[in-house]
Enzyme design. Structure first.
Site, mmCIF file in Angstrom:
data_model
loop_
_atom_site.group_PDB
_atom_site.id
_atom_site.type_symbol
_atom_site.label_atom_id
_atom_site.label_comp_id
_atom_site.label_asym_id
_atom_site.label_seq_id
_atom_site.Cartn_x
_atom_site.Cartn_y
_atom_site.Cartn_z
ATOM 1 N N HIS A 93 11.566 1.370 10.558
ATOM 2 C CA HIS A 93 12.167 0.358 11.440
ATOM 3 C C HIS A 93 12.725 0.976 12.723
ATOM 4 C CE1 HIS A 93 11.688 -2.795 8.554
ATOM 5 N NE2 HIS A 93 12.502 -2.256 7.673
ATOM 6 N N SER A 94 12.706 2.287 12.827
ATOM 7 C CA SER A 94 13.263 2.957 14.000
ATOM 8 C C SER A 94 12.291 2.881 15.164
ATOM 9 C CB SER A 94 13.575 4.421 13.675
ATOM 10 O OG SER A 94 14.019 5.096 14.831
#
Length: 702
Positions: A194-195
């Site tokens: 998700h980064s």
């Protein structure tokens, strides 16, 4: 402090396991005949334990809503240990405890730019002072229920990066090809998919998959990679960085950069990366009732070979029976392998046309939160996958890698938040990483329940066990091995939690004797507000810092926060066994699967991973192949043209596995295996003609 050899305790426990189980002696002795190149490497990241929730003033009830926790590595170790007990000669365990890689390393900066790593480091360094004042240590724009920081987070991230490097070094570098493994699983946290380039999200601070790919490019000249993501949630960060690699300006980048044209595009960067994901469209970051139009669109993107973008997303569906799931897998989910195959083929042709050398890498973003054993609140949309899925998917990934990346596969741990989901998922995944079939009994509820007992800080072996209770006897061996893998488990998880529990019990007794009620103090947060502000709606499964919940342990206005009912560990007493029912048939069948493996000739298990050299005529024909043409057949399964081979002088094809591999899969127990075709990747066919195969020799550490 670490032992001189951090694996000393594990090796000692493994030796005890061998001595206690004579059936595995033949398997361990066979290890001298197993080439190192045939073993799967498992990389442990002990420093990942240092990333711990630091807000000491919050209630214990609130702490339970923080599911990205160090204990996840302990559950992962249980799954690793379970796989090792089944195939003790086919895994090589390594640890990255002694090496830390700076967040300013070139392969980190190429993914995240210079500003984000610098900001992250500064926030971690400042966190001690901020936390001491009982204020939140993360910026107001962040979701404080999802993300936390401490000074030790720096060490955890540095350790995770070094673990990725060790995994890649293990599959690319060795004294010789015969002594270099092809497959590695890296057990680390926090997750990374998700980064984004400069935006943390969903527990993720750095994008592990892209950092690994960049390192592989810098160090081993990898030109193209695919990321195969089976986490329950869409890897929006990984996908966004693929757009950046394609030359598109990241949304976070507000600088005036002359490299970009008026449409925010520049030349694509190497390595080029394709992203292929299967996920739940109703879960974070596309949570039902909270998702933005852009998030939903991004999680549904399907683009191939357009402006250097290769992305394919498939949405998980509900199913009623295992047979129905297998049909979904064969007809829908396997599509991502066909698209990944298409990406690699097209890349090879393009590189050849430009006179450049192609070198591929297959990366798996291995998140286990879609597991049937994940907590119900995580799967409130009724979407999950059976445990055997992780085995099926991984074997398909191996076949893709055999055709396009010389068999090189790097698997990186992503999500998975209940002990059962992580332990069973990793177990199934690692068996698949060695191209072995998953036995249904291994994923039974009874087996998983026994394994996850070892995730309790105060675990103790049963005082008595039935001689015929093979599952419990085996599970205790697994637990002992798992708890011995990382020395820091003792200091950071076991001793601390047991001491904390004892202190709470003592305090409770004092309260009872004095008949007084303890009142929780008011919890200071930011000077300006109790709840961080944000410009976007908060997804249901992105927990926010709620003042009332933190003070009282109750659910205030944010009552939709999930995981509150979750029990991170079972609250039952060690000796409370009232619900236990001995299953004679399950134990007998389980015992047969173990015996058949341990007394069999382990070297035969590797025949399905043989690499075969292509002759010149095959190579010429393969190079002339165009991109695959999918045509569904009567069984709704597609086929494509045979794969082209890798560029360069050493070219390999996947060898069609024989119909029989090990004795435990040739006997009458086949009726207990699910009936599905795993001989190919459905939409990808294989070249079976071969001139010969290489023979390799090596030696294991055990």
């Amino acid at each position: 402090m670490h032992d001189v050899d951090p694996l000393h305790k594990f090796e000692k426990q493994f030796q005890s396991f061998v001595e206690n189980n004579p059936n595995v002696i033949s398997a361990t002795q066979s290890s001298s005949h197993i080439p190192e190149s045939a073993k799967a490497v498992v990389v442990l990241s002990p420093l990942s334990l240092r990333h711990q929730f630091p807000r000491f003033w919050v209630s214990k009830a609130y702490k339970k809503t923080i599911v990205e926790r160090p204990e996840r590595l302990l559950a992962c170790s249980m799954g690793i240990a379970a796989a090792i007990t089944m195939y003790p000669a086919l895994f090589s365990l390594k640890t990255s405890h002694s090496k830390k890689t700076s967040l300013r390393a070139s392969h980190v900066l190429k993914v995240h730019g210079r500003d984000w790593p610098r900001e992250l480091l500064q926030l971690c360094k400042d966190s001690d002072e901020v936390l001491a004042a009982k204020k939140l240590e993360v910026p107001e724009s962040w979701n404080a229920g999802d993300i936390y920081l401490s000074r030790e987070t720096i060490e955890a991230l540095e350790g995770s990066i070094s673990a990725l490097e060790l995994g890649l070094d293990s599959i690319f570098r060795g004294p010789s090809p015969e002594q270099t493994s092809n497959r590695a699983f890296v057990a680390l946290r926090p997750p990374g998919h998700h980064s984004h380039t400069a935006t943390p999200s969903g527990f993720c601070l750095l994008n592990n998959a892209h950092i690994a790919i960049e390192y592989a490019s810098e160090t081993y000249d990898v030109t193209h990679a695919v990321v195969l993501d089976f986490d329950l949630h869409h890897g929006d960060g990984t996908q966004d960085i693929c757009w950046k690699r394609a030359g598109f300006k990241p949304d976070e980048d507000q600088t005036e950069d002359s490299e970009y044209d008026e449409f925010g595009k520049k030349f694509a960067e190497y390595p080029k990366v394709g992203y292929f994901s299967m996920h739940d469209i109703n879960s974070f970051p596309t949570e039902l009732g909270y998702a933005t139009k852009d998030n939903i669109r991004n999680a549904s993107t399907c683009v191939m070979d357009a402006h250097d973008v290769n992305i394919w997303n498939v949405h998980l569906q509900k199913y009623e029976t295992e047979e129905e799931f297998v049909k979904l897998y064969q007809t829908k989910y396997r599509t991502i392998f066909a698209k990944a195959d298409e990406f690699f083929r097209t890349a090879k042709l393009a590189m050849k046309a430009e006179g450049k050398k192609f070198k591929g890498l297959t990366v798996i973003s291995a998140g286990f939160d879609a597991s049937e054993y994940e907590q119900a609140s995580m799967q409130r949309h009724g979407v999950n996958v059976p445990t055997f899925f992780y085995n099926m998917f991984t074997k398909d990934a191996l076949k893709l890698a055999q055709m396009h990346s010389h068999g090189k596969v790097l698997s990186i741990m992503e999500g998975g938040y209940s002990d059962g989901a992580i332990a069973s998922g990793v177990f199934s995944h690692l068996i698949g990483l060695q191209n072995q079939n998953w036995i249904k009994e291994w994923g039974s509820a009874q087996v998983v329940k026994e394994i996850v007992r070892g995730c309790k800080a105060n675990w103790k072996p049963y005082k008595t066990k039935r001689a015929r209770d093979v599952i419990r006897i085996w599970a205790e061996e697994v637990i002992k091995l798992g708890r011995a893998m990382i020395p820091d488990f003792e200091e950071l998880l076991f001793e601390h939690e047991v001491a904390e529990t004892a202190a709470e019990q003592t305090a409770a007794r004092r309260v009872t004797r004095s008949k007084k009620t303890t009142v929780n103090p008011v919890v200071p947060v930011r000077d300006s507000s109790a709840i961080p502000r944000t410009t976007t709606p908060t997804p249901v499964n992105s927990r926010r810092f709620d003042q009332k919940a933190a003070v009282s342990g109750e659910q205030g206005p944010a009552s939709t926060v999930p995981f509150v009912e979750q029990e991170l560990h079972s609250e039952e007493d060690e000796e409370d066994d009232e619900d236990y029912v001995y299953d004679e048939e399950l134990n007998q069948t389980f015992n047969r699967t173990v015996e058949d493996i341990t007394i069999d000739d382990i070297s035969r298990h590797l025949e399905t991973l043989d690499l075969t050299h292509a002759n010149e005529e095959e190579q010429k024909r393969a190079d002339e192949q165009q991109r695959p043409r999918i045509r569904p057949d009567s069984n709704a399964q597609g086929r494509t043209a045979p794969p082209s081979s890798s560029s360069g002088s050493n070219n390999y094809h996947y060898k069609i596995p024989s119909g029989s591999t090990t004795r435990h899969l040739r006997n009458s127990r086949n009726s207990r295996l699910l009936n599905f075709d795993d001989s190919d990747i459905s939409m990808i066919s294989h070249i079976s003609t071969a001139r010969g195969h290489t023979t390799r020799s090596g030696q294991t550490k055990w």
